[in-house]
Design a protein around this motif. Structure first.
Motif, PDB file in Angstrom:
ATOM      1  N   ARG A  91      45.107 -35.007   3.013  1.00 39.40           N
ATOM      2  CA  ARG A  91      44.297 -35.154   1.799  1.00 39.40           C
ATOM      3  C   ARG A  91      45.106 -35.849   0.702  1.00 39.40           C
ATOM      4  N   SER A  92      46.413 -35.548   0.609  1.00 40.93           N
ATOM      5  CA  SER A  92      47.255 -36.237  -0.391  1.00 40.93           C
ATOM      6  C   SER A  92      47.340 -37.725  -0.122  1.00 40.93           C
ATOM      7  N   LEU A  93      47.094 -38.127   1.128  1.00 39.24           N
ATOM      8  CA  LEU A  93      47.121 -39.551   1.457  1.00 39.24           C
ATOM      9  C   LEU A  93      45.821 -40.243   1.067  1.00 39.24           C
ATOM     10  N   GLY A  94      44.863 -39.477   0.575  1.00 46.40           N
ATOM     11  CA  GLY A  94      43.603 -40.067   0.127  1.00 46.40           C
ATOM     12  C   GLY A  94      42.473 -39.960   1.134  1.00 46.40           C
ATOM     13  N   PHE A  95      42.654 -39.217   2.209  1.00 47.02           N
ATOM     14  CA  PHE A  95      41.565 -39.057   3.180  1.00 47.02           C
ATOM     15  C   PHE A  95      40.431 -38.230   2.566  1.00 47.02           C
ATOM     16  N   PRO A  96      39.193 -38.463   3.058  1.00 46.36           N
ATOM     17  CA  PRO A  96      38.030 -37.782   2.479  1.00 46.36           C
ATOM     18  C   PRO A  96      37.938 -36.311   2.891  1.00 46.36           C
ATOM     19  N   ILE A  97      38.843 -35.534   2.341  1.00 43.90           N
ATOM     20  CA  ILE A  97      38.873 -34.094   2.603  1.00 43.90           C
ATOM     21  C   ILE A  97      38.686 -33.398   1.267  1.00 43.90           C
ATOM     22  N   GLY A  98      37.729 -32.473   1.215  1.00 45.47           N
ATOM     23  CA  GLY A  98      37.456 -31.750  -0.022  1.00 45.47           C
ATOM     24  C   GLY A  98      38.241 -30.452  -0.050  1.00 45.47           C
ATOM     25  N   GLN A  99      37.509 -29.339   0.048  1.00 43.19           N
ATOM     26  CA  GLN A  99      38.186 -28.041  -0.022  1.00 43.19           C
ATOM     27  C   GLN A  99      38.904 -27.731   1.284  1.00 43.19           C
ATOM     28  N   ILE A 100      40.032 -27.056   1.143  1.00 40.34           N
ATOM     29  CA  ILE A 100      40.751 -26.544   2.304  1.00 40.34           C
ATOM     30  C   ILE A 100      40.873 -25.035   2.105  1.00 40.34           C
ATOM     31  N   VAL A 101      40.233 -24.308   3.007  1.00 41.26           N
ATOM     32  CA  VAL A 101      40.187 -22.848   2.894  1.00 41.26           C
ATOM     33  C   VAL A 101      40.980 -22.262   4.052  1.00 41.26           C
ATOM     34  N   LEU A 102      41.931 -21.405   3.724  1.00 40.20           N
ATOM     35  CA  LEU A 102      42.749 -20.792   4.767  1.00 40.20           C
ATOM     36  C   LEU A 102      42.147 -19.454   5.156  1.00 40.20           C
ATOM     37  N   ALA A 103      42.011 -19.228   6.450  1.00 35.12           N
ATOM     38  CA  ALA A 103      41.585 -17.913   6.939  1.00 35.12           C
ATOM     39  C   ALA A 103      42.812 -17.257   7.563  1.00 35.12           C
ATOM     40  N   THR A 104      43.297 -16.179   6.956  1.00 28.33           N
ATOM     41  CA  THR A 104      44.396 -15.449   7.585  1.00 28.33           C
ATOM     42  C   THR A 104      43.823 -14.176   8.203  1.00 28.33           C
ATOM     43  N   ASN A 105      44.624 -13.518   9.020  1.00 28.68           N
ATOM     44  CA  ASN A 105      44.226 -12.191   9.488  1.00 28.68           C
ATOM     45  C   ASN A 105      44.764 -11.165   8.482  1.00 28.68           C
ATOM     46  N   ALA A 106      44.995  -9.932   8.925  1.00 27.81           N
ATOM     47  CA  ALA A 106      45.417  -8.892   7.977  1.00 27.81           C
ATOM     48  C   ALA A 106      46.815  -9.144   7.394  1.00 27.81           C
ATOM     49  N   ASN A 107      47.509 -10.147   7.887  1.00 27.79           N
ATOM     50  CA  ASN A 107      48.783 -10.544   7.273  1.00 27.79           C
ATOM     51  C   ASN A 107      48.447 -11.374   6.039  1.00 27.79           C
ATOM     52  N   ARG A 108      48.488 -10.697   4.876  1.00 29.09           N
ATOM     53  CA  ARG A 108      47.862 -11.237   3.678  1.00 29.09           C
ATOM     54  C   ARG A 108      48.828 -11.924   2.734  1.00 29.09           C
ATOM     55  N   THR A 109      50.007 -12.295   3.194  1.00 29.88           N
ATOM     56  CA  THR A 109      51.014 -12.834   2.278  1.00 29.88           C
ATOM     57  C   THR A 109      50.481 -14.014   1.461  1.00 29.88           C
ATOM     58  N   ILE A 110      49.768 -14.936   2.117  1.00 27.33           N
ATOM     59  CA  ILE A 110      49.304 -16.131   1.394  1.00 27.33           C
ATOM     60  C   ILE A 110      48.152 -15.793   0.435  1.00 27.33           C
ATOM     61  N   PRO A 111      47.085 -15.114   0.889  1.00 25.63           N
ATOM     62  CA  PRO A 111      46.031 -14.753  -0.082  1.00 25.63           C
ATOM     63  C   PRO A 111      46.567 -13.944  -1.263  1.00 25.63           C
ATOM     64  N   ASP A 112      47.490 -13.034  -1.012  1.00 20.82           N
ATOM     65  CA  ASP A 112      48.047 -12.243  -2.116  1.00 20.82           C
ATOM     66  C   ASP A 112      48.822 -13.126  -3.092  1.00 20.82           C
ATOM     67  N   TYR A 113      49.539 -14.074  -2.546  1.00 17.73           N
ATOM     68  CA  TYR A 113      50.318 -14.975  -3.404  1.00 17.73           C
ATOM     69  C   TYR A 113      49.391 -15.808  -4.290  1.00 17.73           C
ATOM     70  N   LEU A 114      48.315 -16.334  -3.701  1.00 12.96           N
ATOM     71  CA  LEU A 114      47.392 -17.144  -4.505  1.00 12.96           C
ATOM     72  C   LEU A 114      46.720 -16.281  -5.569  1.00 12.96           C
ATOM     73  N   GLU A 115      46.526 -15.030  -5.249  1.00 12.43           N
ATOM     74  CA  GLU A 115      45.885 -14.108  -6.184  1.00 12.43           C
ATOM     75  C   GLU A 115      46.822 -13.704  -7.326  1.00 12.43           C
ATOM     76  N   ASP A 116      48.015 -13.164  -6.996  1.00 13.51           N
ATOM     77  CA  ASP A 116      48.868 -12.671  -8.104  1.00 13.51           C
ATOM     78  C   ASP A 116      50.052 -13.577  -8.434  1.00 13.51           C
ATOM     79  N   GLY A 117      50.247 -14.649  -7.692  1.00 17.27           N
ATOM     80  CA  GLY A 117      51.359 -15.543  -8.026  1.00 17.27           C
ATOM     81  C   GLY A 117      52.717 -14.981  -7.662  1.00 17.27           C
TER      82      GLY A 117
END
Ligand SMILES: *Cc1c(COP(=O)(O)O)cnc(C)c1O
Length: 430
Positions: free
Chosen positions: A257-283
């Motif tokens: 997407r940084s190269l300019g390809f036609p990609i809009g939202q990128i949504v990550l689906a994790t399992n119960a290992n929540r390190t990434i969703p928690d990080y996006l939530e509380d920083g």
């Protein structure tokens, strides 16, 4: 193209060096120094996936690989179809599991083995930590290259029976180590080996993990193919939901997407290992202990590629604008597998099912073009899927061939001293 380390911008290497070393000195990860200016207009005209991928990756591998070499490598990586199928008329599914070990990792592994061969980088020992699918894909990709040695570390009891078979059924130049620990232990041991200057030198150690640039770059191919196909059809960007563990697959989409390809939202689906969703939530980045889930190839408590994403988007708000993430519990994965088989006859693997769960949860606008990324074939996880749907999952031919072979593994505690002595023995057996 030059590559820099996420931990030291002064450290710059060529594509061949970045591929050959795997990990940068000091434990950093290689990232492109800058993203090339590509003409998306021109690439839109390329409907053949091989031609498109060769054109896309050319600037990333110049001057070490020319177009003819790169095309040969891409042919080995993309020798199977990448179909986009309908999902209830509301989205499409990008099926990345038609390769020899039935998971998306066949693309990166096939690319890496062929790239080492074209670059003349043979006689190496390739260390791979795997939560299940990487090891099988890498072993398969290197099975035909007996001049390389491959050492696979996988967590005992945390991979499916068929995954374990794919990790342990290879010729003698491939050593499979069953570690009584977690995937994070395996990853730590692999990193430790790659930071041991003496071993690196004596065994010519390198990595084939998703930390290897040689796996990440080719993963851009299927996002390029599918997003341009979507653009040709609708004149609009496609949005992706990507099952995520160590963040290698999704990072390829973000880079593209940084190269300019036609990609809009990128949504990550994790399992119960929540390190990434928690990080996006509380920083706050607080990698946790790995939790074992049904989507075991995504059981990663400390996703390594976050370091690359933070390097691209150091500002938390930019990061939040760039990706969102949702954690999915096992019970939701189970319900989705059951329901989509009953209602639509679809076989989801537990990882791919997490993308379908998130798709329902975020209630997308029907006018938008959403693509759910299916990362593995359900037959690889038949022990989980079949009891849920009460039906057998048809086994693809290439998987059936692998299941018929004899297998063997070495048992090891999750300790560096134990791993080091196995590596030292490999050296002596030369
Ligand atoms: C490896 C894997 C994932 C996770 O991919 P990452 O690049 O580690 O985020 C998801 N699903 C399957 C089937 C996998 O093998």
């Amino acid at each position: 193209m030059r590559y820099i380390s996420t931990r030291d911008e002064q450290h710059q290497v060529s594509p061949a060096e970045a591929l050959g070393r795997g990990l940068a000195p000091g434990g950093g990860l290689y990232v492109p120094k800058s993203f090339p200016d590509l003409s998306i207009e021109t690439l839109l005209g390329l409907t053949d996936p091989i031609a498109l991928t060769t054109a896309l990756l050319g600037p990333f591998l110049a001057p070490d690989l020319d177009a003819a070499q790169l095309e040969r490598i891409v042919r080995r990586a993309l020798h199977f179809p990448l179909p986009l199928t309908d999902h209830e008329g509301r989205a499409r599914v990008l099926e990345l599991y038609h390769g020899p070990t039935a998971a998306f990792k066949d693309v990166g592994a096939g690319f890496l083995s062929a790239a080492f061969s074209e670059l003349g980088q043979t006689g190496r020992t390739i260390v791979v930590a795997t939560s299940g699918d990487t090891g099988g894909a890498v072993a398969q990709a290197f099975a035909d290259y007996p001049d390389e040695r491959v050492v696979i570390l996988y967590p005992r009891g945390m991979v499916s029976a068929r995954q374990e078979q794919q990790l342990t059924c290879w010729p003698d130049h491939i050593t499979s180590i069953r570690v009584s620990g977690s995937f994070d232990d395996c990853q730590r041991l692999a990193k430790q080996a790659l930071n041991d200057a003496e071993l690196v030198d004596q065994l010519r150690l390198t990595s084939a993990n998703s930390i290897s640039i040689g796996r990440l770059l080719p993963q851009m191919s299927y996002y390029a193919v599918s997003s341009l196909a979507g653009y040709r059809e609708h004149g609009a960007s496609s949005h992706y939901i990507i099952p995520t563990g160590n963040l290698g697959n999704a990072l390829a989409a973000i880079w593209l997407r940084s190269l300019g390809f036609p990609i809009g939202q990128i949504v990550l689906a994790t399992n119960a290992n929540r390190t990434i969703p928690d990080y996006l939530e509380d920083g706050i980045w607080s990698p946790g202990e790995t939790v074992a889930t049904l989507a075991s190839a995504m059981d990663v408590g400390n996703p390594s590629n976050m370091e690359r994403l933070n390097h691209l988007l150091p500002d938390l708000q930019h990061l939040r604008d760039s990706v969102t993430a949702h954690a999915v519990e096992d019970r939701d994965i189970e319900a989705r597998i059951r329901q989509d088989y009953q209602c639509h006859g679809r076989f989801w693997c537990p990882h791919s099912a997490s993308a379908a769960v998130v798709h329902d949860r975020i209630r997308t606008d029907p006018a938008e073009h959403w693509i759910l990324v299916a990362t593995a074939h359900a037959a690889k996880f038949n022990d989980i899927v079949e009891p849920l749907i009460n039906a057998p999952v048809p086994v693809p031919e290439s998987l059936a061939a692998i299941l018929a072979r004899p297998s063997r593994a070495v048992d090891m505690p999750p300790q560096w001293s134990a791993f080091r002595s196995i590596l030292a023995r490999l050296r002596r057996s030369d």
